[in-house]
Design a protein around this motif. Structure first.
Motif, short mmCIF file in Angstrom:
data_model
loop_
_atom_site.label_atom_id
_atom_site.label_comp_id
_atom_site.label_asym_id
_atom_site.label_seq_id
_atom_site.Cartn_x
_atom_site.Cartn_y
_atom_site.Cartn_z
N VAL A 116 0.85 -1.17 0.00
CA VAL A 116 0.00 0.00 0.00
C VAL A 116 0.89 1.23 0.00
O VAL A 116 1.89 1.29 0.72
N ARG A 117 0.53 2.20 -0.80
CA ARG A 117 1.18 3.52 -0.79
C ARG A 117 0.07 4.55 -0.65
O ARG A 117 -1.05 4.36 -1.12
N CYS A 118 0.38 5.66 -0.01
CA CYS A 118 -0.64 6.70 0.14
C CYS A 118 -0.03 8.08 0.05
O CYS A 118 1.20 8.24 0.10
N ARG A 119 -0.89 9.07 -0.12
CA ARG A 119 -0.49 10.47 -0.05
C ARG A 119 -1.62 11.25 0.60
O ARG A 119 -2.75 10.76 0.70
N VAL A 120 -1.34 12.44 1.06
CA VAL A 120 -2.29 13.21 1.84
C VAL A 120 -2.48 14.58 1.20
O VAL A 120 -1.54 15.20 0.73
N LYS A 121 -3.74 15.04 1.22
CA LYS A 121 -4.06 16.37 0.72
C LYS A 121 -4.24 17.29 1.93
O LYS A 121 -5.00 16.99 2.84
N ASP A 122 -3.53 18.43 1.94
CA ASP A 122 -3.65 19.34 3.09
C ASP A 122 -4.83 20.28 2.92
O ASP A 122 -5.55 20.22 1.91
N THR A 123 -5.02 21.17 3.88
CA THR A 123 -6.19 22.07 3.87
C THR A 123 -6.14 23.11 2.77
O THR A 123 -7.14 23.75 2.47
N THR A 124 -4.97 23.29 2.15
CA THR A 124 -4.87 24.25 1.04
C THR A 124 -5.05 23.58 -0.32
O THR A 124 -5.00 24.24 -1.34
N GLY A 125 -5.24 22.25 -0.31
CA GLY A 125 -5.45 21.53 -1.55
C GLY A 125 -4.18 20.97 -2.16
O GLY A 125 -4.21 20.44 -3.27
N ARG A 126 -3.03 21.11 -1.47
CA ARG A 126 -1.77 20.57 -1.99
C ARG A 126 -1.62 19.11 -1.56
O ARG A 126 -1.95 18.74 -0.44
N TRP A 127 -1.09 18.29 -2.47
CA TRP A 127 -0.86 16.87 -2.20
C TRP A 127 0.57 16.64 -1.74
O TRP A 127 1.51 17.28 -2.22
N SER A 128 0.74 15.70 -0.83
CA SER A 128 2.08 15.30 -0.39
C SER A 128 2.70 14.36 -1.42
O SER A 128 2.04 13.94 -2.38
N HIS A 129 3.96 13.99 -1.20
CA HIS A 129 4.59 12.96 -2.01
C HIS A 129 3.99 11.61 -1.61
O HIS A 129 3.44 11.45 -0.53
N TRP A 130 4.13 10.63 -2.48
CA TRP A 130 3.68 9.28 -2.17
C TRP A 130 4.55 8.70 -1.06
O TRP A 130 5.75 8.93 -0.99
N SER A 131 3.93 7.93 -0.18
CA SER A 131 4.67 7.26 0.89
C SER A 131 5.47 6.10 0.33
O SER A 131 5.25 5.66 -0.80
#
Length: 177
Positions: free
Chosen positions: A1-16
């Protein structure tokens, strides 16, 4: 499993980094093996006020009994009765059931206690919504995590004595599937 997170400003993190896991068995397997519907009073006889029973419709005396036939305490918080009647054990007065213990869900608690006795009050999880069909219907006992525990149809044609004459349907051998 890999995931990424979207912050409150709408920006996505890098994949885990990938994380590998192995799925285990059912979380609530003891419920599937240990919980049984052992008694159904679907068409009780009329009230008898001369015996101290509340003067209510006979449907008010309906109940379903469940029993733990297993060797461990069962967590009932994810268990519901569906079809025919509805009841959720999550948030009810009884959310766990010790080995050999039984629990009741009733149509009308004051009526039930007036007929069957106040000593059963501690075994009542609560009142279900709806009523059991006097001519038979399908009942389903479901666990949120494991799915269907039991699903079956009962019929008023099985035994005349259970159709308004004072006897309930009982499971002949709770140890059988």
């Amino acid at each position: 499993v890999r995931c990424r997170v979207k912050d409150t400003t709408g920006r996505w993190s890098h994949w885990s980094q990938p994380v590998q896991f192995v799925a285990g068995g059912l979380l609530s397997a003891p419920l599937l093996d240990g919980l049984r519907i052992t008694e159904i009073m679907y068409n009780p006889p009329p009230a008898d006020p001369s015996r101290g029973e509340l003067a209510v419709e006979n449907n008010s005396f309906e109940f379903i009994e469940l029993q733990n036939i297993g060797s461990t305490t069962l967590d009932l918080t994810g268990v519901t009765l569906e079809d025919g009647i509805t009841f959720s054990f999550g948030g009810s007065r009884i959310e766990s059931l010790p080995p050999g213990g039984f629990v009741l869900v009733v149509q009308n608690e004051p009526a039930f206690l007036s007929r069957y006795g106040a000593e059963l009050a501690g075994s009542i999880a609560g009142e279900y919504d709806g009523k059991l069909a006097n001519n038979g219907e399908t009942l389903r006992l479901v666990d949120f995590w494991s799915g269907v525990i039991a699903e079956f149809a009962y019929s008023d044609d099985w035994f005349a004595v259970t159709d308004g004459h004072g006897s309930s349907l009982t499971l002949a051998d709770p140890q059988l599937d």
